[in-house]
Motif scaffolding. Structure first.
Motif, PDB file in Angstrom:
ATOM      1  N   ALA A   1       0.830  -1.203   0.000  1.00 57.77           N
ATOM      2  CA  ALA A   1       0.000   0.000   0.000  1.00 57.77           C
ATOM      3  C   ALA A   1       0.871   1.263   0.000  1.00 57.77           C
ATOM      4  N   ILE A   2       1.938   1.240   0.784  1.00 56.70           N
ATOM      5  CA  ILE A   2       2.826   2.412   0.823  1.00 56.70           C
ATOM      6  C   ILE A   2       3.506   2.609  -0.527  1.00 56.70           C
ATOM      7  N   ARG A   3       3.992   1.516  -1.138  1.00 54.75           N
ATOM      8  CA  ARG A   3       4.655   1.638  -2.456  1.00 54.75           C
ATOM      9  C   ARG A   3       3.683   2.156  -3.512  1.00 54.75           C
ATOM     10  N   LYS A   4       2.435   1.646  -3.451  1.00 57.87           N
ATOM     11  CA  LYS A   4       1.445   2.107  -4.423  1.00 57.87           C
ATOM     12  C   LYS A   4       1.148   3.603  -4.223  1.00 57.87           C
ATOM     13  N   ASN A   5       1.097   4.029  -2.979  1.00 61.64           N
ATOM     14  CA  ASN A   5       0.864   5.449  -2.710  1.00 61.64           C
ATOM     15  C   ASN A   5       2.028   6.290  -3.233  1.00 61.64           C
ATOM     16  N   TRP A   6       3.264   5.822  -3.053  1.00 61.14           N
ATOM     17  CA  TRP A   6       4.419   6.545  -3.575  1.00 61.14           C
ATOM     18  C   TRP A   6       4.392   6.604  -5.104  1.00 61.14           C
ATOM     19  N   GLU A   7       4.077   5.476  -5.753  1.00 60.26           N
ATOM     20  CA  GLU A   7       4.019   5.445  -7.210  1.00 60.26           C
ATOM     21  C   GLU A   7       2.953   6.386  -7.745  1.00 60.26           C
ATOM     22  N   ASP A   8       1.776   6.422  -7.079  1.00 63.36           N
ATOM     23  CA  ASP A   8       0.719   7.342  -7.519  1.00 63.36           C
ATOM     24  C   ASP A   8       1.153   8.793  -7.353  1.00 63.36           C
ATOM     25  N   SER A   9       1.850   9.083  -6.258  1.00 61.27           N
ATOM     26  CA  SER A   9       2.317  10.457  -6.040  1.00 61.27           C
ATOM     27  C   SER A   9       3.351  10.852  -7.092  1.00 61.27           C
ATOM     28  N   CYS A  10       4.266   9.925  -7.407  1.00 64.97           N
ATOM     29  CA  CYS A  10       5.268  10.208  -8.441  1.00 64.97           C
ATOM     30  C   CYS A  10       4.618  10.378  -9.801  1.00 64.97           C
ATOM     31  N   ARG A  11       3.603   9.568 -10.088  1.00 63.05           N
ATOM     32  CA  ARG A  11       2.919   9.670 -11.369  1.00 63.05           C
ATOM     33  C   ARG A  11       2.172  10.994 -11.488  1.00 63.05           C
ATOM     34  N   ASP A  12       1.629  11.486 -10.395  1.00 65.02           N
ATOM     35  CA  ASP A  12       0.963  12.787 -10.427  1.00 65.02           C
ATOM     36  C   ASP A  12       1.963  13.929 -10.524  1.00 65.02           C
ATOM     37  N   LEU A  13       3.151  13.740  -9.962  1.00 66.63           N
ATOM     38  CA  LEU A  13       4.163  14.789  -9.973  1.00 66.63           C
ATOM     39  C   LEU A  13       4.948  14.841 -11.295  1.00 66.63           C
ATOM     40  N   LEU A  14       5.007  13.724 -11.994  1.00 68.69           N
ATOM     41  CA  LEU A  14       5.816  13.640 -13.204  1.00 68.69           C
ATOM     42  C   LEU A  14       5.416  14.650 -14.273  1.00 68.69           C
ATOM     43  N   PRO A  15       4.137  14.835 -14.592  1.00 65.50           N
ATOM     44  CA  PRO A  15       3.799  15.829 -15.638  1.00 65.50           C
ATOM     45  C   PRO A  15       4.198  17.251 -15.271  1.00 65.50           C
ATOM     46  N   GLN A  16       4.370  17.540 -13.988  1.00 68.18           N
ATOM     47  CA  GLN A  16       4.720  18.896 -13.578  1.00 68.18           C
ATOM     48  C   GLN A  16       6.206  19.203 -13.765  1.00 68.18           C
ATOM     49  N   VAL A  17       7.035  18.154 -13.789  1.00 72.23           N
ATOM     50  CA  VAL A  17       8.488  18.374 -13.885  1.00 72.23           C
ATOM     51  C   VAL A  17       9.074  17.867 -15.198  1.00 72.23           C
ATOM     52  N   LEU A  18       8.305  17.119 -15.977  1.00 76.98           N
ATOM     53  CA  LEU A  18       8.808  16.543 -17.220  1.00 76.98           C
ATOM     54  C   LEU A  18       8.040  17.112 -18.399  1.00 76.98           C
ATOM     55  N   ARG A  19       8.790  17.523 -19.419  1.00 83.85           N
ATOM     56  CA  ARG A  19       8.178  18.037 -20.639  1.00 83.85           C
ATOM     57  C   ARG A  19       8.652  17.194 -21.811  1.00 83.85           C
ATOM     58  N   GLN A  20       7.724  16.604 -22.516  1.00 85.33           N
ATOM     59  CA  GLN A  20       8.025  15.752 -23.652  1.00 85.33           C
ATOM     60  C   GLN A  20       7.707  16.490 -24.945  1.00 85.33           C
ATOM     61  N   GLU A  21       8.679  16.461 -25.843  1.00 86.88           N
ATOM     62  CA  GLU A  21       8.503  17.088 -27.145  1.00 86.88           C
ATOM     63  C   GLU A  21       8.708  16.043 -28.230  1.00 86.88           C
ATOM     64  N   THR A  22       7.846  16.056 -29.179  1.00 89.79           N
ATOM     65  CA  THR A  22       7.962  15.110 -30.290  1.00 89.79           C
ATOM     66  C   THR A  22       9.032  15.597 -31.255  1.00 89.79           C
ATOM     67  N   ALA A  23       9.920  14.689 -31.622  1.00 87.38           N
ATOM     68  CA  ALA A  23      10.995  15.048 -32.540  1.00 87.38           C
ATOM     69  C   ALA A  23      10.438  15.260 -33.941  1.00 87.38           C
ATOM     70  N   PRO A  24      10.923  16.260 -34.647  1.00 87.45           N
ATOM     71  CA  PRO A  24      10.425  16.484 -36.018  1.00 87.45           C
ATOM     72  C   PRO A  24      10.828  15.337 -36.932  1.00 87.45           C
ATOM     73  N   THR A  25       9.925  14.983 -37.790  1.00 86.94           N
ATOM     74  CA  THR A  25      10.162  13.875 -38.715  1.00 86.94           C
ATOM     75  C   THR A  25      10.581  14.409 -40.082  1.00 86.94           C
ATOM     76  N   ASN A  26      11.269  13.526 -40.801  1.00 82.59           N
ATOM     77  CA  ASN A  26      11.707  13.816 -42.173  1.00 82.59           C
ATOM     78  C   ASN A  26      12.576  15.081 -42.228  1.00 82.59           C
ATOM     79  N   THR A  27      13.479  15.200 -41.290  1.00 78.21           N
ATOM     80  CA  THR A  27      14.418  16.306 -41.338  1.00 78.21           C
ATOM     81  C   THR A  27      15.478  16.039 -42.401  1.00 78.21           C
ATOM     82  N   PHE A  28      16.260  17.064 -42.668  1.00 77.42           N
ATOM     83  CA  PHE A  28      17.299  16.936 -43.694  1.00 77.42           C
ATOM     84  C   PHE A  28      18.315  15.864 -43.333  1.00 77.42           C
ATOM     85  N   PHE A  29      18.714  15.840 -42.052  1.00 82.83           N
ATOM     86  CA  PHE A  29      19.733  14.875 -41.647  1.00 82.83           C
ATOM     87  C   PHE A  29      19.179  13.450 -41.639  1.00 82.83           C
TER      88      PHE A  29
END
Length: 288
Positions: free
Chosen positions: A61-89
Motif C-alpha cells: 500500500a505504501i509503495r502504491k501510494n508513492w508510485e501514484d504520487s510520483c505519477r501525479d508529480l511527473l507531468p509537472q516536472v517533465l516536458r516531452q517534445e515530439t521530434a520532427p520527422t523527415n528532417t534533412f539529416f
C-alpha cells in the motif's frame, strides 16, 4: 507500541516512523543495516513481533501510494517534445545507408578526400610553405647561421648542403609531410565525429565479409593510413585471431603509412587527374 516498549528509538537514535518504514517495506540493505545497529538480542525480539503478512500488505500500500504520487508529480516536472520527422539529416542518413546512393556518397567522399590531399594539401599548402616560407626565410636563415661557425666543410654539407639535415630534411618534414598529415587526420576526424564511419560500416560489411573480416576492421584500416604500427595494434579489437592476421597483412601490404602518403600524394599532385586516377587504379588492381 512494540518499538516504544523496548526503547529501540533510544538504542538506535532514529525516529520511530523511520524504523517502522524499514520494517514494513522489508528492504534487505536497510534491514541488514538495522540488524547490525540493533544487535542480535534485540533483532530476535523484533523478528518475533513482526507479522509478515500484515507488513507485506502495508508495504504494498505504501509503495502504491508513492508510485501514484510520483505519477501525479511527473507531468509537472517533465516536458516531452515530439521530434520532427523527415528532417534533412534523417533523409541524408537514409540515402547514406542505401546500397546505391550510399556507394555514390562514398565515391564522392573519396573524391573530396583525394582532392583535398593532392590539390589543397600537397599543392597549395606545400607550394606556399616551400616557396614563400622556407625558401625565402627559414633555409637562408639556417645557411647564414651555420656559416658563421668555424666548422669543417664536411659537417657543413651535412647540415646545410643540397641534401643537408636542415635544408632538405627540415623542409621535407615540415613543408611537405606536415601539410598532408594535418589535412589527412582532419578529414578522418571530421568523418568520424559526424558519424559517417558508422554508416560506412553498413556498406563495407559485404566487402569485408569476402575477406573474412568484420566491420570492426574499418577502424584498423583508417588508423593504418596514419601509421602501420598503430593499425596493427588496433587489430586486437577484432574478434578472432584469423581476422587479426588477415587485417595485419592487409595493413602492411595494401595500406601506405603517412610517410608514404606524403610522397605518393606529392607525386600525384604534379600529374593530371586522369593519369593519377589510372595510377591509383593500377595500384589497387595489383594489390587486390
Amino acid at each position: 507500541s512494540f518499538l516504544e516498549e523496548h526503547n529501540i528509538q533510544k538504542q538506535t537514535e532514529l525516529p520511530l516512523r523511520f524504523l517502522a518504514l524499514i520494517l514494513i517495506l522489508q528492504n534487505k540493505p536497510s534491514l541488514n543495516w538495522l540488524k547490525r545497529l540493533a544487535g542480535p538480542a534485540l533483532w530476535k525480539l523484533i523478528l518475533k513481533r513482526i507479522d509478515t503478512e500484515t507488513f507485506n500488505s502495508w508495504g504494498k500500500a505504501i509503495r502504491k501510494n508513492w508510485e501514484d504520487s510520483c505519477r501525479d508529480l511527473l507531468p509537472q516536472v517533465l516536458r516531452q517534445e515530439t521530434a520532427p520527422t523527415n528532417t534533412f539529416f534523417q533523409q541524408l542518413s537514409t540515402y547514406i545507408d542505401h546500397p546505391l546512393w550510399g556507394s555514390l556518397v562514398f565515391m564522392a567522399f573519396l573524391a573530396i578526400f583525394f582532392l583535398m590531399l593532392t590539390k589543397f594539401a600537397a599543392g597549395i599548402l606545400v607550394n606556399f610553405l616551400e616557396t614563400e616560407i622556407f625558401s625565402k626565410y627559414i633555409i637562408p636563415g639556417f645557411v647564414s647561421l651555420i656559416s658563421q661557425f668555424p666548422i669543417s666543410p664536411f659537417i657543413k654539407d651535412i647540415l646545410i648542403g643540397d641534401y643537408g639535415l636542415l635544408t632538405m630534411g627540415f623542409t621535407y618534414l615540415l613543408a611537405i609531410i606536415l601539410p598532408v598529415v594535418v589535412v589527412l587526420f582532419t578529414m578522418l576526424a571530421i568523418a568520424e565525429d559526424t558519424g559517417y564511419f558508422t554508416h560506412l560500416e553498413l556498406l563495407v560489411n559485404r566487402i569485408f565479409a569476402k575477406f573474412g573480416l568484420s566491420t570492426e576492421a574499418l577502424s584498423v584500416f583508417f588508423n593504418g593510413f596514419g601509421c602501420s604500427v598503430l593499425g596493427i595494434a588496433k587489430t586486437r579489437l577484432l574478434p578472432s585471431i584469423g581476422q587479426q592476421v588477415m587485417a595485419s597483412f592487409l595493413v602492411v601490404l595494401a595500406i601506405p603509412c603517412i610517410a608514404q602518403w606524403g610522397i605518393i600524394v606529392n607525386m600525384l599532385s604534379v600529374i593530371p587527374l586522369f593519369y593519377a586516377a589510372i595510377f591509383v587504379f593500377l595500384v589497387l588492381g595489383h594489390i587486390y
